[in-house]
Scaffold this active site. Structure first.
Site, short mmCIF file in Angstrom:
data_model
loop_
_atom_site.label_atom_id
_atom_site.label_comp_id
_atom_site.label_asym_id
_atom_site.label_seq_id
_atom_site.Cartn_x
_atom_site.Cartn_y
_atom_site.Cartn_z
N ASP A 1 12.78 43.18 13.19
CA ASP A 1 12.88 43.86 11.89
C ASP A 1 11.50 44.47 11.56
O ASP A 1 10.47 43.82 11.73
CB ASP A 1 13.27 42.81 10.84
N SER B 1 19.56 44.69 1.10
CA SER B 1 20.95 44.65 0.65
C SER B 1 21.43 43.29 0.18
O SER B 1 22.64 43.03 0.19
CB SER B 1 21.86 45.18 1.75
N SER B 2 20.52 42.45 -0.23
CA SER B 2 20.98 41.20 -0.82
C SER B 2 21.59 41.48 -2.18
O SER B 2 21.14 42.39 -2.90
CB SER B 2 19.80 40.22 -0.98
P1 13P Z 1 16.79 41.63 1.05
O1 13P Z 1 15.43 41.25 0.53
O2 13P Z 1 17.57 42.42 0.04
O3 13P Z 1 17.54 40.50 1.59
O4 13P Z 1 16.55 42.65 2.26
C1 13P Z 1 16.17 42.19 3.53
C2 13P Z 1 15.83 43.31 4.45
O5 13P Z 1 16.10 44.47 4.21
C3 13P Z 1 15.14 42.96 5.71
O6 13P Z 1 14.69 44.08 6.43
#
Ligand code: 13P
Length: 342
Positions: free
Chosen positions: A83, A225-226
């Site tokens: 990531d 997207s949380s």
């Molecule tokens: P959140 O903080 O909304 O869970 O997003 C995580 C994310 O986009 C990791 O790259």
């Protein structure tokens, strides 16, 4: 089952019209929670590690936990993804370790904070595409910058300063050959995304639809997207936490995205909230407890519940056995052929 190419996993999701959650991990319990949720819902999965997670876990530990996951859960297709890689060197080290997918986030400079130029972004992303595709590894790029900061990486702000320009997105894909494209439509990393429930307008869903119209065959990625569910916030605050009122991305908006080309949905914060709440609960209710299993077990269970729910909501549930994994060497040959015919 060996780890699979994220490109294959997303191509299959596109065929089936569903999205796949990409869940961040730092330790064994989080990997177990995801794998248990995937087994229960029969879902293919993307497990991702940020640079911060790789450093926290001494990444070889994390990688070997993932190998264990492939042995223990042989029926579940798993893509292991870097990531927010901040440089070609970060992506190279992930590829060499065995990650099957990398994100080159060239929307920011190598410091992971300063927005970069379009030219810089194309240059570093193109370099990673050449290196990764030669090994059958998938590449996600980003155009526009997300808000918020995660593990020290991010442009900060509310995510509205550097929205993706649809025309630039088309040019970026053409010049880099990325497999998946993260777009900025007003989301940000972390728990504090919105101070009231966001609408499709707050989230700039129209822009997402426009990008999909122009790039119908590119797998779009929604970061940040949380959904930051109220019940998870309540557990933390009930047991002594001090979260300020906040809203995340409503699942209905993500589902609208999935109908319009979104194939990968990044979720980290919801799982952090779930685990923290469960740990707080045990420590408050049983202050005499000091066996870490007494709180890590409910924490793992709480994360599993969130992940399983998202797997249902994103539509990946039930798709674990739809396809056979293609070896990365064959995927590399496919990229080579594409490059020759392009
Ligand atoms: P959140 O903080 O909304 O869970 O997003 C995580 C994310 O986009 C990791 O790259």
């Amino acid at each position: 089952m060996a780890m699979v190419s994220m490109r294959q996993l997303l191509d299959e999701a596109a065929k089936g019209g569903y999205g796949v959650g990409a869940f961040n991990v730092n330790n064994m319990e989080q990997i177990q929670a995801i794998m248990e949720a995937a087994t229960e819902t029969q879902s293919p999965v993307i497990v991702q590690a940020s640079r911060g997670a790789r450093s926290y876990s001494q990444d070889r530990f994390l990688y070997h936990l993932m190998l264990a996951a492939t042995e223990i859960y042989p029926d579940i297709p798993i893509a292991l993804h870097q990531d927010h890689g901040n440089s070609p060197a970060t992506c190279k080290s992930a590829i060499e370790m065995g990650f099957t997918s990398v994100m080159m986030d060239g929307s920011l400079m190598e410091d992971g904070k300063t927005p970069s130029s379009f030219e810089h972004n194309v240059k570093v992303t193109r370099e990673v595409v050449e290196m990764a595709h030669a090994r059958g590894v998938t590449v996600e790029g980003e155009i526009g910058c997300l808000g918020g900061i995660e593990d020290g990486h991010g442009a900060g702000g509310d995510g509205l300063e550097h929205l993706t320009d649809p025309e630039q997105a088309v040019e970026f894909v053409k010049q880099t050959g990325v497999d998946a494209l993260a777009i900025a439509i007003g989301t940000s990393h972390g728990a504090y995304k919105f101070s009231s429930k966001p609408t499709g307008e707050t989230l700039k869903m129209e822009r997402l639809l426009e990008i999909h119209r122009r790039l119908p065959n590119v797998h779009l990625v929604m970061h940040g997207s949380s959904s930051v569910p109220q019940d998870l916030q309540d557990v933390i605050n009930h047991y002594g936490g001090k979260l300020k009122p906040t809203w995340g991305v409503p699942v209905e908006e993500i589902q609208l995205g999935i109908k319009n080309g979104v194939r990968k949905i990044n979720v980290d914060t919801d799982n952090r909230l779930a685990m923290t709440g469960a740990i707080r609960k045990v420590l408050v209710e049983k202050p005499e407890e000091f066996d870490l299993r007494a709180y890590m077990k409910p924490a793992r269970e709480a994360m599993k519940k969130v992940v399983a729910l998202r797997m249902q909501q994103f539509g990946q549930a039930g798709h674990a056995k739809d396809y056979k994994p293609i070896p990365l060497s064959e995927i590399a040959a496919m990229y080579k052929k594409e490059a020759v015919t392009a």
